[in-house]
Write a protein that holds these residues in place. Structure first.
Motif, PDB file in Angstrom:
ATOM      1  N   UNK A   6     -15.391   6.933   4.670  1.00  0.00           N
ATOM      2  CA  UNK A   6     -14.167   6.195   4.342  1.00  0.00           C
ATOM      3  C   UNK A   6     -13.251   7.064   3.492  1.00  0.00           C
ATOM      4  N   UNK A   7     -13.818   7.738   2.500  1.00  0.00           N
ATOM      5  CA  UNK A   7     -13.030   8.625   1.640  1.00  0.00           C
ATOM      6  C   UNK A   7     -12.359   9.715   2.475  1.00  0.00           C
ATOM      7  N   UNK A   8     -13.085  10.302   3.404  1.00  0.00           N
ATOM      8  CA  UNK A   8     -12.538  11.358   4.257  1.00  0.00           C
ATOM      9  C   UNK A   8     -11.473  10.803   5.209  1.00  0.00           C
ATOM     10  N   UNK A   9     -11.656   9.584   5.704  1.00  0.00           N
ATOM     11  CA  UNK A   9     -10.674   8.985   6.611  1.00  0.00           C
ATOM     12  C   UNK A   9      -9.340   8.743   5.916  1.00  0.00           C
ATOM     13  N   UNK A  10      -9.366   8.498   4.615  1.00  0.00           N
ATOM     14  CA  UNK A  10      -8.140   8.285   3.848  1.00  0.00           C
ATOM     15  C   UNK A  10      -7.506   9.588   3.372  1.00  0.00           C
ATOM     16  N   UNK A  11      -8.176  10.714   3.506  1.00  0.00           N
ATOM     17  CA  UNK A  11      -7.628  11.968   2.999  1.00  0.00           C
ATOM     18  C   UNK A  11      -6.492  12.466   3.886  1.00  0.00           C
ATOM     19  N   UNK A  12      -5.757  13.454   3.377  1.00  0.00           N
ATOM     20  CA  UNK A  12      -4.566  13.965   4.057  1.00  0.00           C
ATOM     21  C   UNK A  12      -4.885  14.464   5.463  1.00  0.00           C
ATOM     22  N   UNK A  13      -4.073  14.038   6.416  1.00  0.00           N
ATOM     23  CA  UNK A  13      -4.201  14.483   7.785  1.00  0.00           C
ATOM     24  C   UNK A  13      -5.169  13.687   8.641  1.00  0.00           C
ATOM     25  N   UNK A  14      -5.824  12.698   8.071  1.00  0.00           N
ATOM     26  CA  UNK A  14      -6.782  11.906   8.842  1.00  0.00           C
ATOM     27  C   UNK A  14      -6.204  10.545   9.208  1.00  0.00           C
ATOM     28  N   UNK A  15      -6.975   9.745   9.906  1.00  0.00           N
ATOM     29  CA  UNK A  15      -6.470   8.542  10.570  1.00  0.00           C
ATOM     30  C   UNK A  15      -5.953   7.464   9.604  1.00  0.00           C
ATOM     31  N   UNK A  16      -6.558   7.316   8.439  1.00  0.00           N
ATOM     32  CA  UNK A  16      -6.130   6.271   7.507  1.00  0.00           C
ATOM     33  C   UNK A  16      -5.174   6.766   6.423  1.00  0.00           C
ATOM     34  N   UNK A  17      -4.697   7.994   6.553  1.00  0.00           N
ATOM     35  CA  UNK A  17      -3.756   8.522   5.560  1.00  0.00           C
ATOM     36  C   UNK A  17      -2.465   7.703   5.482  1.00  0.00           C
ATOM     37  N   UNK A  18      -1.875   7.217   6.594  1.00  0.00           N
ATOM     38  CA  UNK A  18      -0.684   6.362   6.453  1.00  0.00           C
ATOM     39  C   UNK A  18      -0.949   5.086   5.654  1.00  0.00           C
ATOM     40  N   UNK A  19      -2.141   4.531   5.771  1.00  0.00           N
ATOM     41  CA  UNK A  19      -2.505   3.354   4.973  1.00  0.00           C
ATOM     42  C   UNK A  19      -2.570   3.731   3.498  1.00  0.00           C
ATOM     43  N   UNK A  20      -3.114   4.891   3.204  1.00  0.00           N
ATOM     44  CA  UNK A  20      -3.194   5.382   1.829  1.00  0.00           C
ATOM     45  C   UNK A  20      -1.797   5.560   1.234  1.00  0.00           C
ATOM     46  N   UNK A  21      -0.905   6.150   1.992  1.00  0.00           N
ATOM     47  CA  UNK A  21       0.472   6.350   1.524  1.00  0.00           C
ATOM     48  C   UNK A  21       1.137   5.001   1.262  1.00  0.00           C
ATOM     49  N   UNK A  22       0.946   4.048   2.156  1.00  0.00           N
ATOM     50  CA  UNK A  22       1.506   2.705   1.989  1.00  0.00           C
ATOM     51  C   UNK A  22       0.959   2.035   0.731  1.00  0.00           C
ATOM     52  N   UNK A  23      -0.361   2.093   0.552  1.00  0.00           N
ATOM     53  CA  UNK A  23      -0.982   1.441  -0.602  1.00  0.00           C
ATOM     54  C   UNK A  23      -0.660   2.148  -1.910  1.00  0.00           C
ATOM     55  N   UNK A  24      -0.492   3.454  -1.876  1.00  0.00           N
ATOM     56  CA  UNK A  24      -0.194   4.206  -3.096  1.00  0.00           C
ATOM     57  C   UNK A  24       1.119   3.768  -3.725  1.00  0.00           C
ATOM     58  N   UNK A  25       2.054   3.326  -2.911  1.00  0.00           N
ATOM     59  CA  UNK A  25       3.346   2.878  -3.413  1.00  0.00           C
ATOM     60  C   UNK A  25       3.311   1.439  -3.918  1.00  0.00           C
ATOM     61  N   UNK A  26       2.341   0.665  -3.497  1.00  0.00           N
ATOM     62  CA  UNK A  26       2.351  -0.770  -3.784  1.00  0.00           C
ATOM     63  C   UNK A  26       1.188  -1.264  -4.650  1.00  0.00           C
ATOM     64  N   UNK A  27       0.157  -0.455  -4.798  1.00  0.00           N
ATOM     65  CA  UNK A  27      -1.039  -0.895  -5.514  1.00  0.00           C
ATOM     66  C   UNK A  27      -1.264   0.033  -6.715  1.00  0.00           C
ATOM     67  N   UNK A  28      -1.670  -0.554  -7.835  1.00  0.00           N
ATOM     68  CA  UNK A  28      -1.918   0.262  -9.026  1.00  0.00           C
ATOM     69  C   UNK A  28      -3.162   1.134  -8.841  1.00  0.00           C
ATOM     70  N   UNK A  29      -3.288   2.136  -9.692  1.00  0.00           N
ATOM     71  CA  UNK A  29      -4.427   3.049  -9.605  1.00  0.00           C
ATOM     72  C   UNK A  29      -5.743   2.319  -9.824  1.00  0.00           C
ATOM     73  N   UNK A  30      -5.721   1.267 -10.614  1.00  0.00           N
ATOM     74  CA  UNK A  30      -6.924   0.477 -10.855  1.00  0.00           C
ATOM     75  C   UNK A  30      -7.521  -0.045  -9.549  1.00  0.00           C
ATOM     76  N   UNK A  31      -6.674  -0.463  -8.613  1.00  0.00           N
ATOM     77  CA  UNK A  31      -7.142  -0.988  -7.331  1.00  0.00           C
ATOM     78  C   UNK A  31      -7.313   0.089  -6.284  1.00  0.00           C
ATOM     79  N   UNK A  32      -6.647   1.228  -6.454  1.00  0.00           N
ATOM     80  CA  UNK A  32      -6.799   2.321  -5.501  1.00  0.00           C
ATOM     81  C   UNK A  32      -8.197   2.926  -5.567  1.00  0.00           C
ATOM     82  N   UNK A  33      -8.749   3.005  -6.762  1.00  0.00           N
ATOM     83  CA  UNK A  33     -10.065   3.630  -6.913  1.00  0.00           C
ATOM     84  C   UNK A  33     -11.148   2.957  -6.079  1.00  0.00           C
ATOM     85  N   UNK A  34     -11.355   1.651  -6.175  1.00  0.00           N
ATOM     86  CA  UNK A  34     -12.426   1.067  -5.346  1.00  0.00           C
ATOM     87  C   UNK A  34     -12.090   1.001  -3.857  1.00  0.00           C
TER      88      UNK A  34
END
Length: 73
Positions: A6-34
């Motif tokens: 899951x961690x690798x899927x969210x990393x740069x250039x992988x399939x869930x990276x657009x979801x990560x970018x979307x969530x990074x703008x809308x969710x605090x770091x407290x919720x990004x970690x888990x």
């Protein structure tokens, strides 16, 4: 292995990276970690998400599992 995947899927250039970018703008770091940014923090959330549906499928729904689920997360 699942959490590292899951961690690798969210990393740069992988399939869930657009979801990560979307969530990074809308969710605090407290919720990004888990959700995707800290492997140690992801263990409680993703472990519960994958473990408890299997427990409910095998043993059925019992009210004791609610407390165990909350404690686990």
């Amino acid at each position: 292995m699942f959490i590292n995947g899951v961690k690798e899927a969210f990393s740069d250039g992988n399939i869930l990276n657009p979801v990560k970018v979307f969530l990074s703008k809308r969710v605090s770091e407290f919720w990004q970690k888990p959700l995707y940014s800290c492997v140690k923090c992801m263990a409680s959330l993703w472990g519960a998400v994958t473990f408890f549906p299997a427990v409910v499928y095998i043993y059925g729904v019992k009210w004791e599992f609610v407390g165990i689920y909350i404690f686990n997360v």
